[in-house]
Design an enzyme around this catalytic site. Structure first.
Site, mmCIF file in Angstrom:
data_model
loop_
_atom_site.group_PDB
_atom_site.id
_atom_site.type_symbol
_atom_site.label_atom_id
_atom_site.label_comp_id
_atom_site.label_asym_id
_atom_site.label_seq_id
_atom_site.Cartn_x
_atom_site.Cartn_y
_atom_site.Cartn_z
ATOM 1 N N GLY A 239 23.150 16.398 30.971
ATOM 2 C CA GLY A 239 23.269 15.000 30.552
ATOM 3 C C GLY A 239 24.657 14.540 30.948
ATOM 4 N N LYS A 240 24.774 13.325 31.411
ATOM 5 C CA LYS A 240 26.110 12.829 31.778
ATOM 6 C C LYS A 240 26.692 12.191 30.522
ATOM 7 C CE LYS A 240 27.737 10.686 35.883
ATOM 8 N NZ LYS A 240 28.790 11.609 36.257
ATOM 9 N N ILE A 241 27.175 13.056 29.623
ATOM 10 C CA ILE A 241 27.600 12.624 28.293
ATOM 11 C C ILE A 241 29.108 12.374 28.301
ATOM 12 C CG2 ILE A 241 27.739 13.334 25.863
ATOM 13 C CD1 ILE A 241 25.217 15.137 26.518
ATOM 14 N N SER B 156 19.543 11.412 30.142
ATOM 15 C CA SER B 156 20.775 11.631 29.364
ATOM 16 C C SER B 156 20.681 10.880 28.043
ATOM 17 C CB SER B 156 21.999 11.128 30.133
ATOM 18 O OG SER B 156 22.182 11.848 31.324
ATOM 19 N N PHE C 220 26.593 8.077 30.755
ATOM 20 C CA PHE C 220 26.823 7.150 31.858
ATOM 21 C C PHE C 220 26.154 7.620 33.136
ATOM 22 C CE2 PHE C 220 30.287 9.390 34.140
ATOM 23 C CZ PHE C 220 30.732 10.282 33.173
#
Ligand code: PMP
Length: 305
Positions: free
Chosen positions: A156-158, A64, A35
């Site tokens: 990464g905005k995981i 990401s 996100f």
């Protein structure tokens, strides 16, 4: 909490009530989503909504996606345009938070990244202060450790990685603190549950390097530039020891949600004089002016809806 008015969902903008996924959705079961988080600031004098650095946010968002093996026929520019289209329909006249989300959309069982289809959604909601005490936050050093690049890459905005952020935040909140800071596996300060950190020591602004399992924050990057160019400060990226925060002069948090939040106490110890320091104060004022579209020098950071 307010619900979004609309969402970009399956290729078009629909009323939010129509943007639904099934309970067997892969991302909901396994956290296989990524996100972004952007903000729009309403300037009531200019009657305009300013979105902060969308191209940079979407560049990180697409990175990401790459980490999680997601392919989209999109560019930072096309995602920015989709966002503007959504915001024109939403027609908010207040500060908002914008959430793009890319997720593995198959419905069924089986942990993996490959042979799954991806979907993209974007929605926006009204948003105020994330940390109420934004001029005098009291933080704790969490007993949780920061996720590692070799387990779930922090750059990464995981979505799945935010289970760790949730543990950090809730334990801090239940302990009576405004926020929790996390250490890396080897015991250096990494960041907060969803924000980057800065300390001022002997006139030098220090923040952990991007190789210390932090999210590469857009606010962090902006603050580094402002501190150097507008306040003439030396900014250094280096590892920070836990005990340095006890003896530093100023400490603050940066992020889309927290903006620039002054931290004045850590684990019941005052930071500096125990009140917001002058560098934090100056950066906050500069940043506020930019976010609301009132600083022509940094107008290129904003996109007007
Ligand atoms: N670290 C983490 C873990 C975050 O979730 C965020 C919020 N996106 C940040 C830092 C700050 O990044 P940004 O300034 O790009 O919002």
């Amino acid at each position: 909490m307010d619900l979004p008015k609309h969402a970009y969902f399956k290729g078009k903008i629909v009323p939010y009530s129509e943007a639904k996924v099934g309970v067997a959705t892969h991302a909901l079961n396994y956290g296989t989503a990524v996100f972004g988080g952007l903000r729009g600031y309403w300037n009531d004098e200019k009657k305009k909504l300013f979105v902060f650095r969308p191209i940079d946010h979407y560049r990180r968002f697409l990175n990401s996606c790459r980490i999680m093996s997601m392919e989209f026929d999109q560019t930072p520019e096309s995602l920015t345009n989709l966002t503007l289209e959504l915001l024109r329909q939403d027609a908010y006249q207040e500060n908002i938070y914008i959430r793009p989300l890319a997720y593995k959309a198959d419905e069924g069982i089986g942990v993996r990244l490959h042979n799954l289809k991806e979907e993209l959604t974007i929605f926006a909601i009204p948003f105020g202060l994330y940390i109420k005490n934004d001029t005098s936050a009291h933080v704790t050093i969490s007993s949780w450790r920061r996720i590692d690049d070799n387990s779930i890459p922090a750059r990464g905005k995981i979505s799945g990685a935010y289970a760790s952020s949730a543990l950090i935040k809730t334990d801090a909140a239940r302990g009576g603190f405004d926020e929790g800071l996390v250490l890396t596996q080897d015991g250096h300060l990494a960041e907060g549950s969803a924000m980057n950190i800065f300390m001022l020591r002997d006139g030098v602004l220090v923040t952990p390097p991007i190789t210390d399992n932090i999210l590469e924050g857009i606010t962090r990057r902006s603050v580094m530039e402002l501190a150097q160019n507008e306040l003439g400060l030396t900014v250094v990226q280096r590892q920070i020891d836990r005990s340095e925060i006890y003896i530093c002069d100023e400490f603050f948090l940066t992020g889309t949600a927290v903006q620039i939040t002054a931290v004045t106490k850590v684990d019941h110890r005052p930071i500096g004089k125990g009140v917001m320091g002058p560098v934090t104060d100056s950066l906050r004022k500069l940043f506020d002016k930019i976010l609301c579209g009132n600083d022509p020098k940094y107008a290129h950071w904003n996109v007007v809806v």
